[in-house]
Design an enzyme around this catalytic site. Sequence first.
Site, short mmCIF file in Angstrom:
data_model
loop_
_atom_site.label_atom_id
_atom_site.label_comp_id
_atom_site.label_asym_id
_atom_site.label_seq_id
_atom_site.Cartn_x
_atom_site.Cartn_y
_atom_site.Cartn_z
N ARG A 10 0.82 -1.22 0.00
CA ARG A 10 0.00 0.00 0.00
C ARG A 10 0.86 1.27 0.00
O ARG A 10 0.54 2.24 0.68
CB ARG A 10 -0.93 0.03 1.22
CG ARG A 10 -2.07 -0.97 1.18
CD ARG A 10 -3.18 -0.49 0.29
NE ARG A 10 -4.24 -1.46 0.19
CZ ARG A 10 -5.33 -1.47 0.95
NH1 ARG A 10 -5.51 -0.55 1.86
NH2 ARG A 10 -6.25 -2.38 0.77
N ARG B 229 -4.06 6.47 0.60
CA ARG B 229 -4.63 7.66 1.24
C ARG B 229 -3.69 8.46 2.12
O ARG B 229 -3.96 9.62 2.41
CB ARG B 229 -5.86 7.26 2.06
CG ARG B 229 -7.07 7.02 1.21
CD ARG B 229 -8.14 6.34 2.01
NE ARG B 229 -7.62 5.05 2.46
CZ ARG B 229 -8.32 4.16 3.14
NH1 ARG B 229 -9.55 4.42 3.48
NH2 ARG B 229 -7.80 3.02 3.49
N ARG C 164 -7.45 11.07 -6.40
CA ARG C 164 -8.65 10.30 -6.02
C ARG C 164 -9.89 11.17 -6.18
O ARG C 164 -10.95 10.69 -6.59
CB ARG C 164 -8.47 9.83 -4.58
CG ARG C 164 -9.67 9.26 -3.88
CD ARG C 164 -9.83 7.79 -4.19
NE ARG C 164 -10.61 7.07 -3.19
CZ ARG C 164 -11.94 7.01 -3.17
NH1 ARG C 164 -12.62 7.63 -4.08
NH2 ARG C 164 -12.56 6.32 -2.23
N ASP D 113 -6.95 -3.15 -7.34
CA ASP D 113 -7.45 -3.76 -6.11
C ASP D 113 -7.75 -5.23 -6.38
O ASP D 113 -8.03 -5.60 -7.52
CB ASP D 113 -8.71 -3.06 -5.61
CG ASP D 113 -8.97 -3.41 -4.15
OD1 ASP D 113 -8.39 -2.76 -3.27
OD2 ASP D 113 -9.71 -4.37 -3.90
N TYR E 245 -14.90 -12.11 0.08
CA TYR E 245 -15.60 -10.85 -0.22
C TYR E 245 -16.84 -11.10 -1.08
O TYR E 245 -17.86 -10.44 -0.91
CB TYR E 245 -14.66 -9.86 -0.94
CG TYR E 245 -13.67 -9.24 0.01
CD1 TYR E 245 -14.04 -8.17 0.84
CD2 TYR E 245 -12.37 -9.73 0.12
CE1 TYR E 245 -13.14 -7.61 1.72
CE2 TYR E 245 -11.46 -9.17 1.01
CZ TYR E 245 -11.85 -8.11 1.81
OH TYR E 245 -10.97 -7.57 2.70
O1 CP3 Z 1 -0.22 -1.90 -2.40
C1 CP3 Z 1 -0.50 -0.99 -3.24
O2 CP3 Z 1 -0.07 0.18 -3.13
C2 CP3 Z 1 -1.28 -1.36 -4.50
C3 CP3 Z 1 -2.68 -1.19 -4.47
C4 CP3 Z 1 -3.57 -2.08 -3.61
C5 CP3 Z 1 -4.81 -1.63 -3.09
N1 CP3 Z 1 -5.44 -2.70 -2.51
C6 CP3 Z 1 -5.33 -0.27 -3.19
C7 CP3 Z 1 -6.44 0.17 -2.32
C8 CP3 Z 1 -3.43 -3.43 -3.27
C9 CP3 Z 1 -2.28 -4.40 -3.54
C10 CP3 Z 1 -4.63 -3.80 -2.59
C11 CP3 Z 1 -4.88 -5.18 -2.10
C12 CP3 Z 1 -6.08 -5.45 -1.31
N2 CP3 Z 1 -7.34 -4.91 -1.45
C13 CP3 Z 1 -6.15 -6.44 -0.30
C14 CP3 Z 1 -5.01 -7.35 0.11
C15 CP3 Z 1 -4.03 -6.69 1.00
C16 CP3 Z 1 -4.57 -6.39 2.38
O3 CP3 Z 1 -4.67 -5.17 2.68
O4 CP3 Z 1 -4.86 -7.32 3.14
C17 CP3 Z 1 -7.46 -6.43 0.22
C18 CP3 Z 1 -7.99 -7.32 1.33
C19 CP3 Z 1 -8.20 -5.47 -0.53
C20 CP3 Z 1 -9.65 -5.14 -0.43
C21 CP3 Z 1 -9.86 -3.74 -0.02
N3 CP3 Z 1 -9.65 -2.64 -0.86
C22 CP3 Z 1 -10.31 -3.24 1.23
C23 CP3 Z 1 -10.64 -4.10 2.43
C24 CP3 Z 1 -10.36 -1.85 1.12
C25 CP3 Z 1 -10.91 -0.88 2.15
C26 CP3 Z 1 -10.01 -0.72 3.29
C27 CP3 Z 1 -9.03 0.37 3.00
O5 CP3 Z 1 -7.83 0.19 3.25
O6 CP3 Z 1 -9.50 1.41 2.54
C28 CP3 Z 1 -9.91 -1.50 -0.18
C29 CP3 Z 1 -9.77 -0.12 -0.76
C30 CP3 Z 1 -8.42 0.26 -1.25
N4 CP3 Z 1 -7.59 -0.52 -2.00
C31 CP3 Z 1 -7.81 1.54 -1.09
C32 CP3 Z 1 -6.58 1.48 -1.76
C33 CP3 Z 1 -5.57 2.60 -1.94
C34 CP3 Z 1 -8.41 2.75 -0.41
C35 CP3 Z 1 -9.46 3.29 -1.33
C36 CP3 Z 1 -9.73 4.76 -1.18
O7 CP3 Z 1 -9.00 5.58 -1.76
O8 CP3 Z 1 -10.74 5.07 -0.53
#
Ligand code: CP3
Length: 344
Positions: free
Chosen positions: A23, A27, A36, A73, A149
């Site tokens: 990540r 944000r 965003r 994602d 999910y």
């Molecule tokens: O790592 C990176 O920089 C690459 C991008 C990336 C995102 N999600 C962007 C994201 C990667 C590799 C993921 C993987 C992901 N997504 C996982 C596996 C890793 C982990 O964290 O366990 C999972 C379970 C998800 C599903 C997911 N996506 C959730 C549960 C959420 C909401 C929680 C949160 O952190 O906001 C997301 C949204 C998400 N994915 C955001 C980002 C940058 C935030 C979205 C926003 O801008 O509001």
Amino acid sequence: MSSLFLSTLAGHKSDRPPFWFMRQAGRYLPEYRALRKKANGFLNLCLNSSLASQVTLQPMTRFEPDAAILFSDILIVPYGLGMAVDFIEGRGPVLDALRDSLDIKRLNPEHCKARIEATYETVRLCRSQLSRDKALIGFAGSPWTVATYMIEGGASKNYSKVKSWAYRDDQSFNTLIKIVTKATIDHLIAQIDHGADAVKLFDSWAGVLSPSQFEKWVIKPTREIVDSINLKHPTVKIIGFPKGAGHQYIDYVNKTGVHAVAIDTSVNLSWAAKVLDKKVVIQGNMDPISLLVGGESMINQASSIITNMKERPHVFNLGHGVLPETPPENVEILAKYLRNLGGG
Ligand code: CP3
């Protein structure tokens, strides 16, 4: 090989470990929040190749890590399969959950790649803008985690819906896992075809299964994904991340065939370095909270991780993603420390 990250994944030890952060785009960065706002929703940001490639490269400019990870994602695959996927501020992802085997029949695997095709253009754009000493990591969620999910419809406290479906109706759950496995293989191969140098499989909820279920829903589909990628792209390395797997990390490494394994924060790294097959490269595992706190304790934790891993090829990373409240300055300080190891 010109990239430190790729030569480490190939098993070579060097004077400093390559690093990147899960990540690393997101944000906590003001430049991410600005882009965003321009996109109409998170999914649109993921599917807009121009914006998504800019987001992918934002942390490269700021911190100069050794690898970029594609901005996308894991829930892009359920979206590709035809599900409605939304990301709601403060609540996380929301999906129109699958309720029964009829809902599985309504999925649309034939159109998956076309619906998420913009991702591959993002990969191409990123690779063309990165220098050769920086690697580009593609990724997908593992079938088990993606299925959680798809069935829970979002975040879950105890995974009771998905686990009871798997216990109650092994056959239809297996049908779902097979659909997601095939879509994941196609998705990862397309990313490699468009320029991803390595790929990572995120199994964030691997740790909630009992041992026999872990074998069935985590190890078996992962093995199938690894075998299929090896067949088509024998030199491309695959990193597995079975978060929360505890002692089952041993089985995961021995049975899935992944080339590298990401270790979560809860695992003792010196234990991992001792017991995990030496053929596998270890990535990890600084606590994201330590990065959030910063200062001396952050550098001490980083230094102790590096000491624990001095005998093995190691990719420095966190044990989970950067938290949204993290001051970017802390990441800058840590990145500078890591870049300067081994004489800069
Ligand atoms: O790592 C990176 O920089 C690459 C991008 C990336 C995102 N999600 C962007 C994201 C990667 C590799 C993921 C993987 C992901 N997504 C996982 C596996 C890793 C982990 O964290 O366990 C999972 C379970 C998800 C599903 C997911 N996506 C959730 C549960 C959420 C909401 C929680 C949160 O952190 O906001 C997301 C949204 C998400 N994915 C955001 C980002 C940058 C935030 C979205 C926003 O801008 O509001």
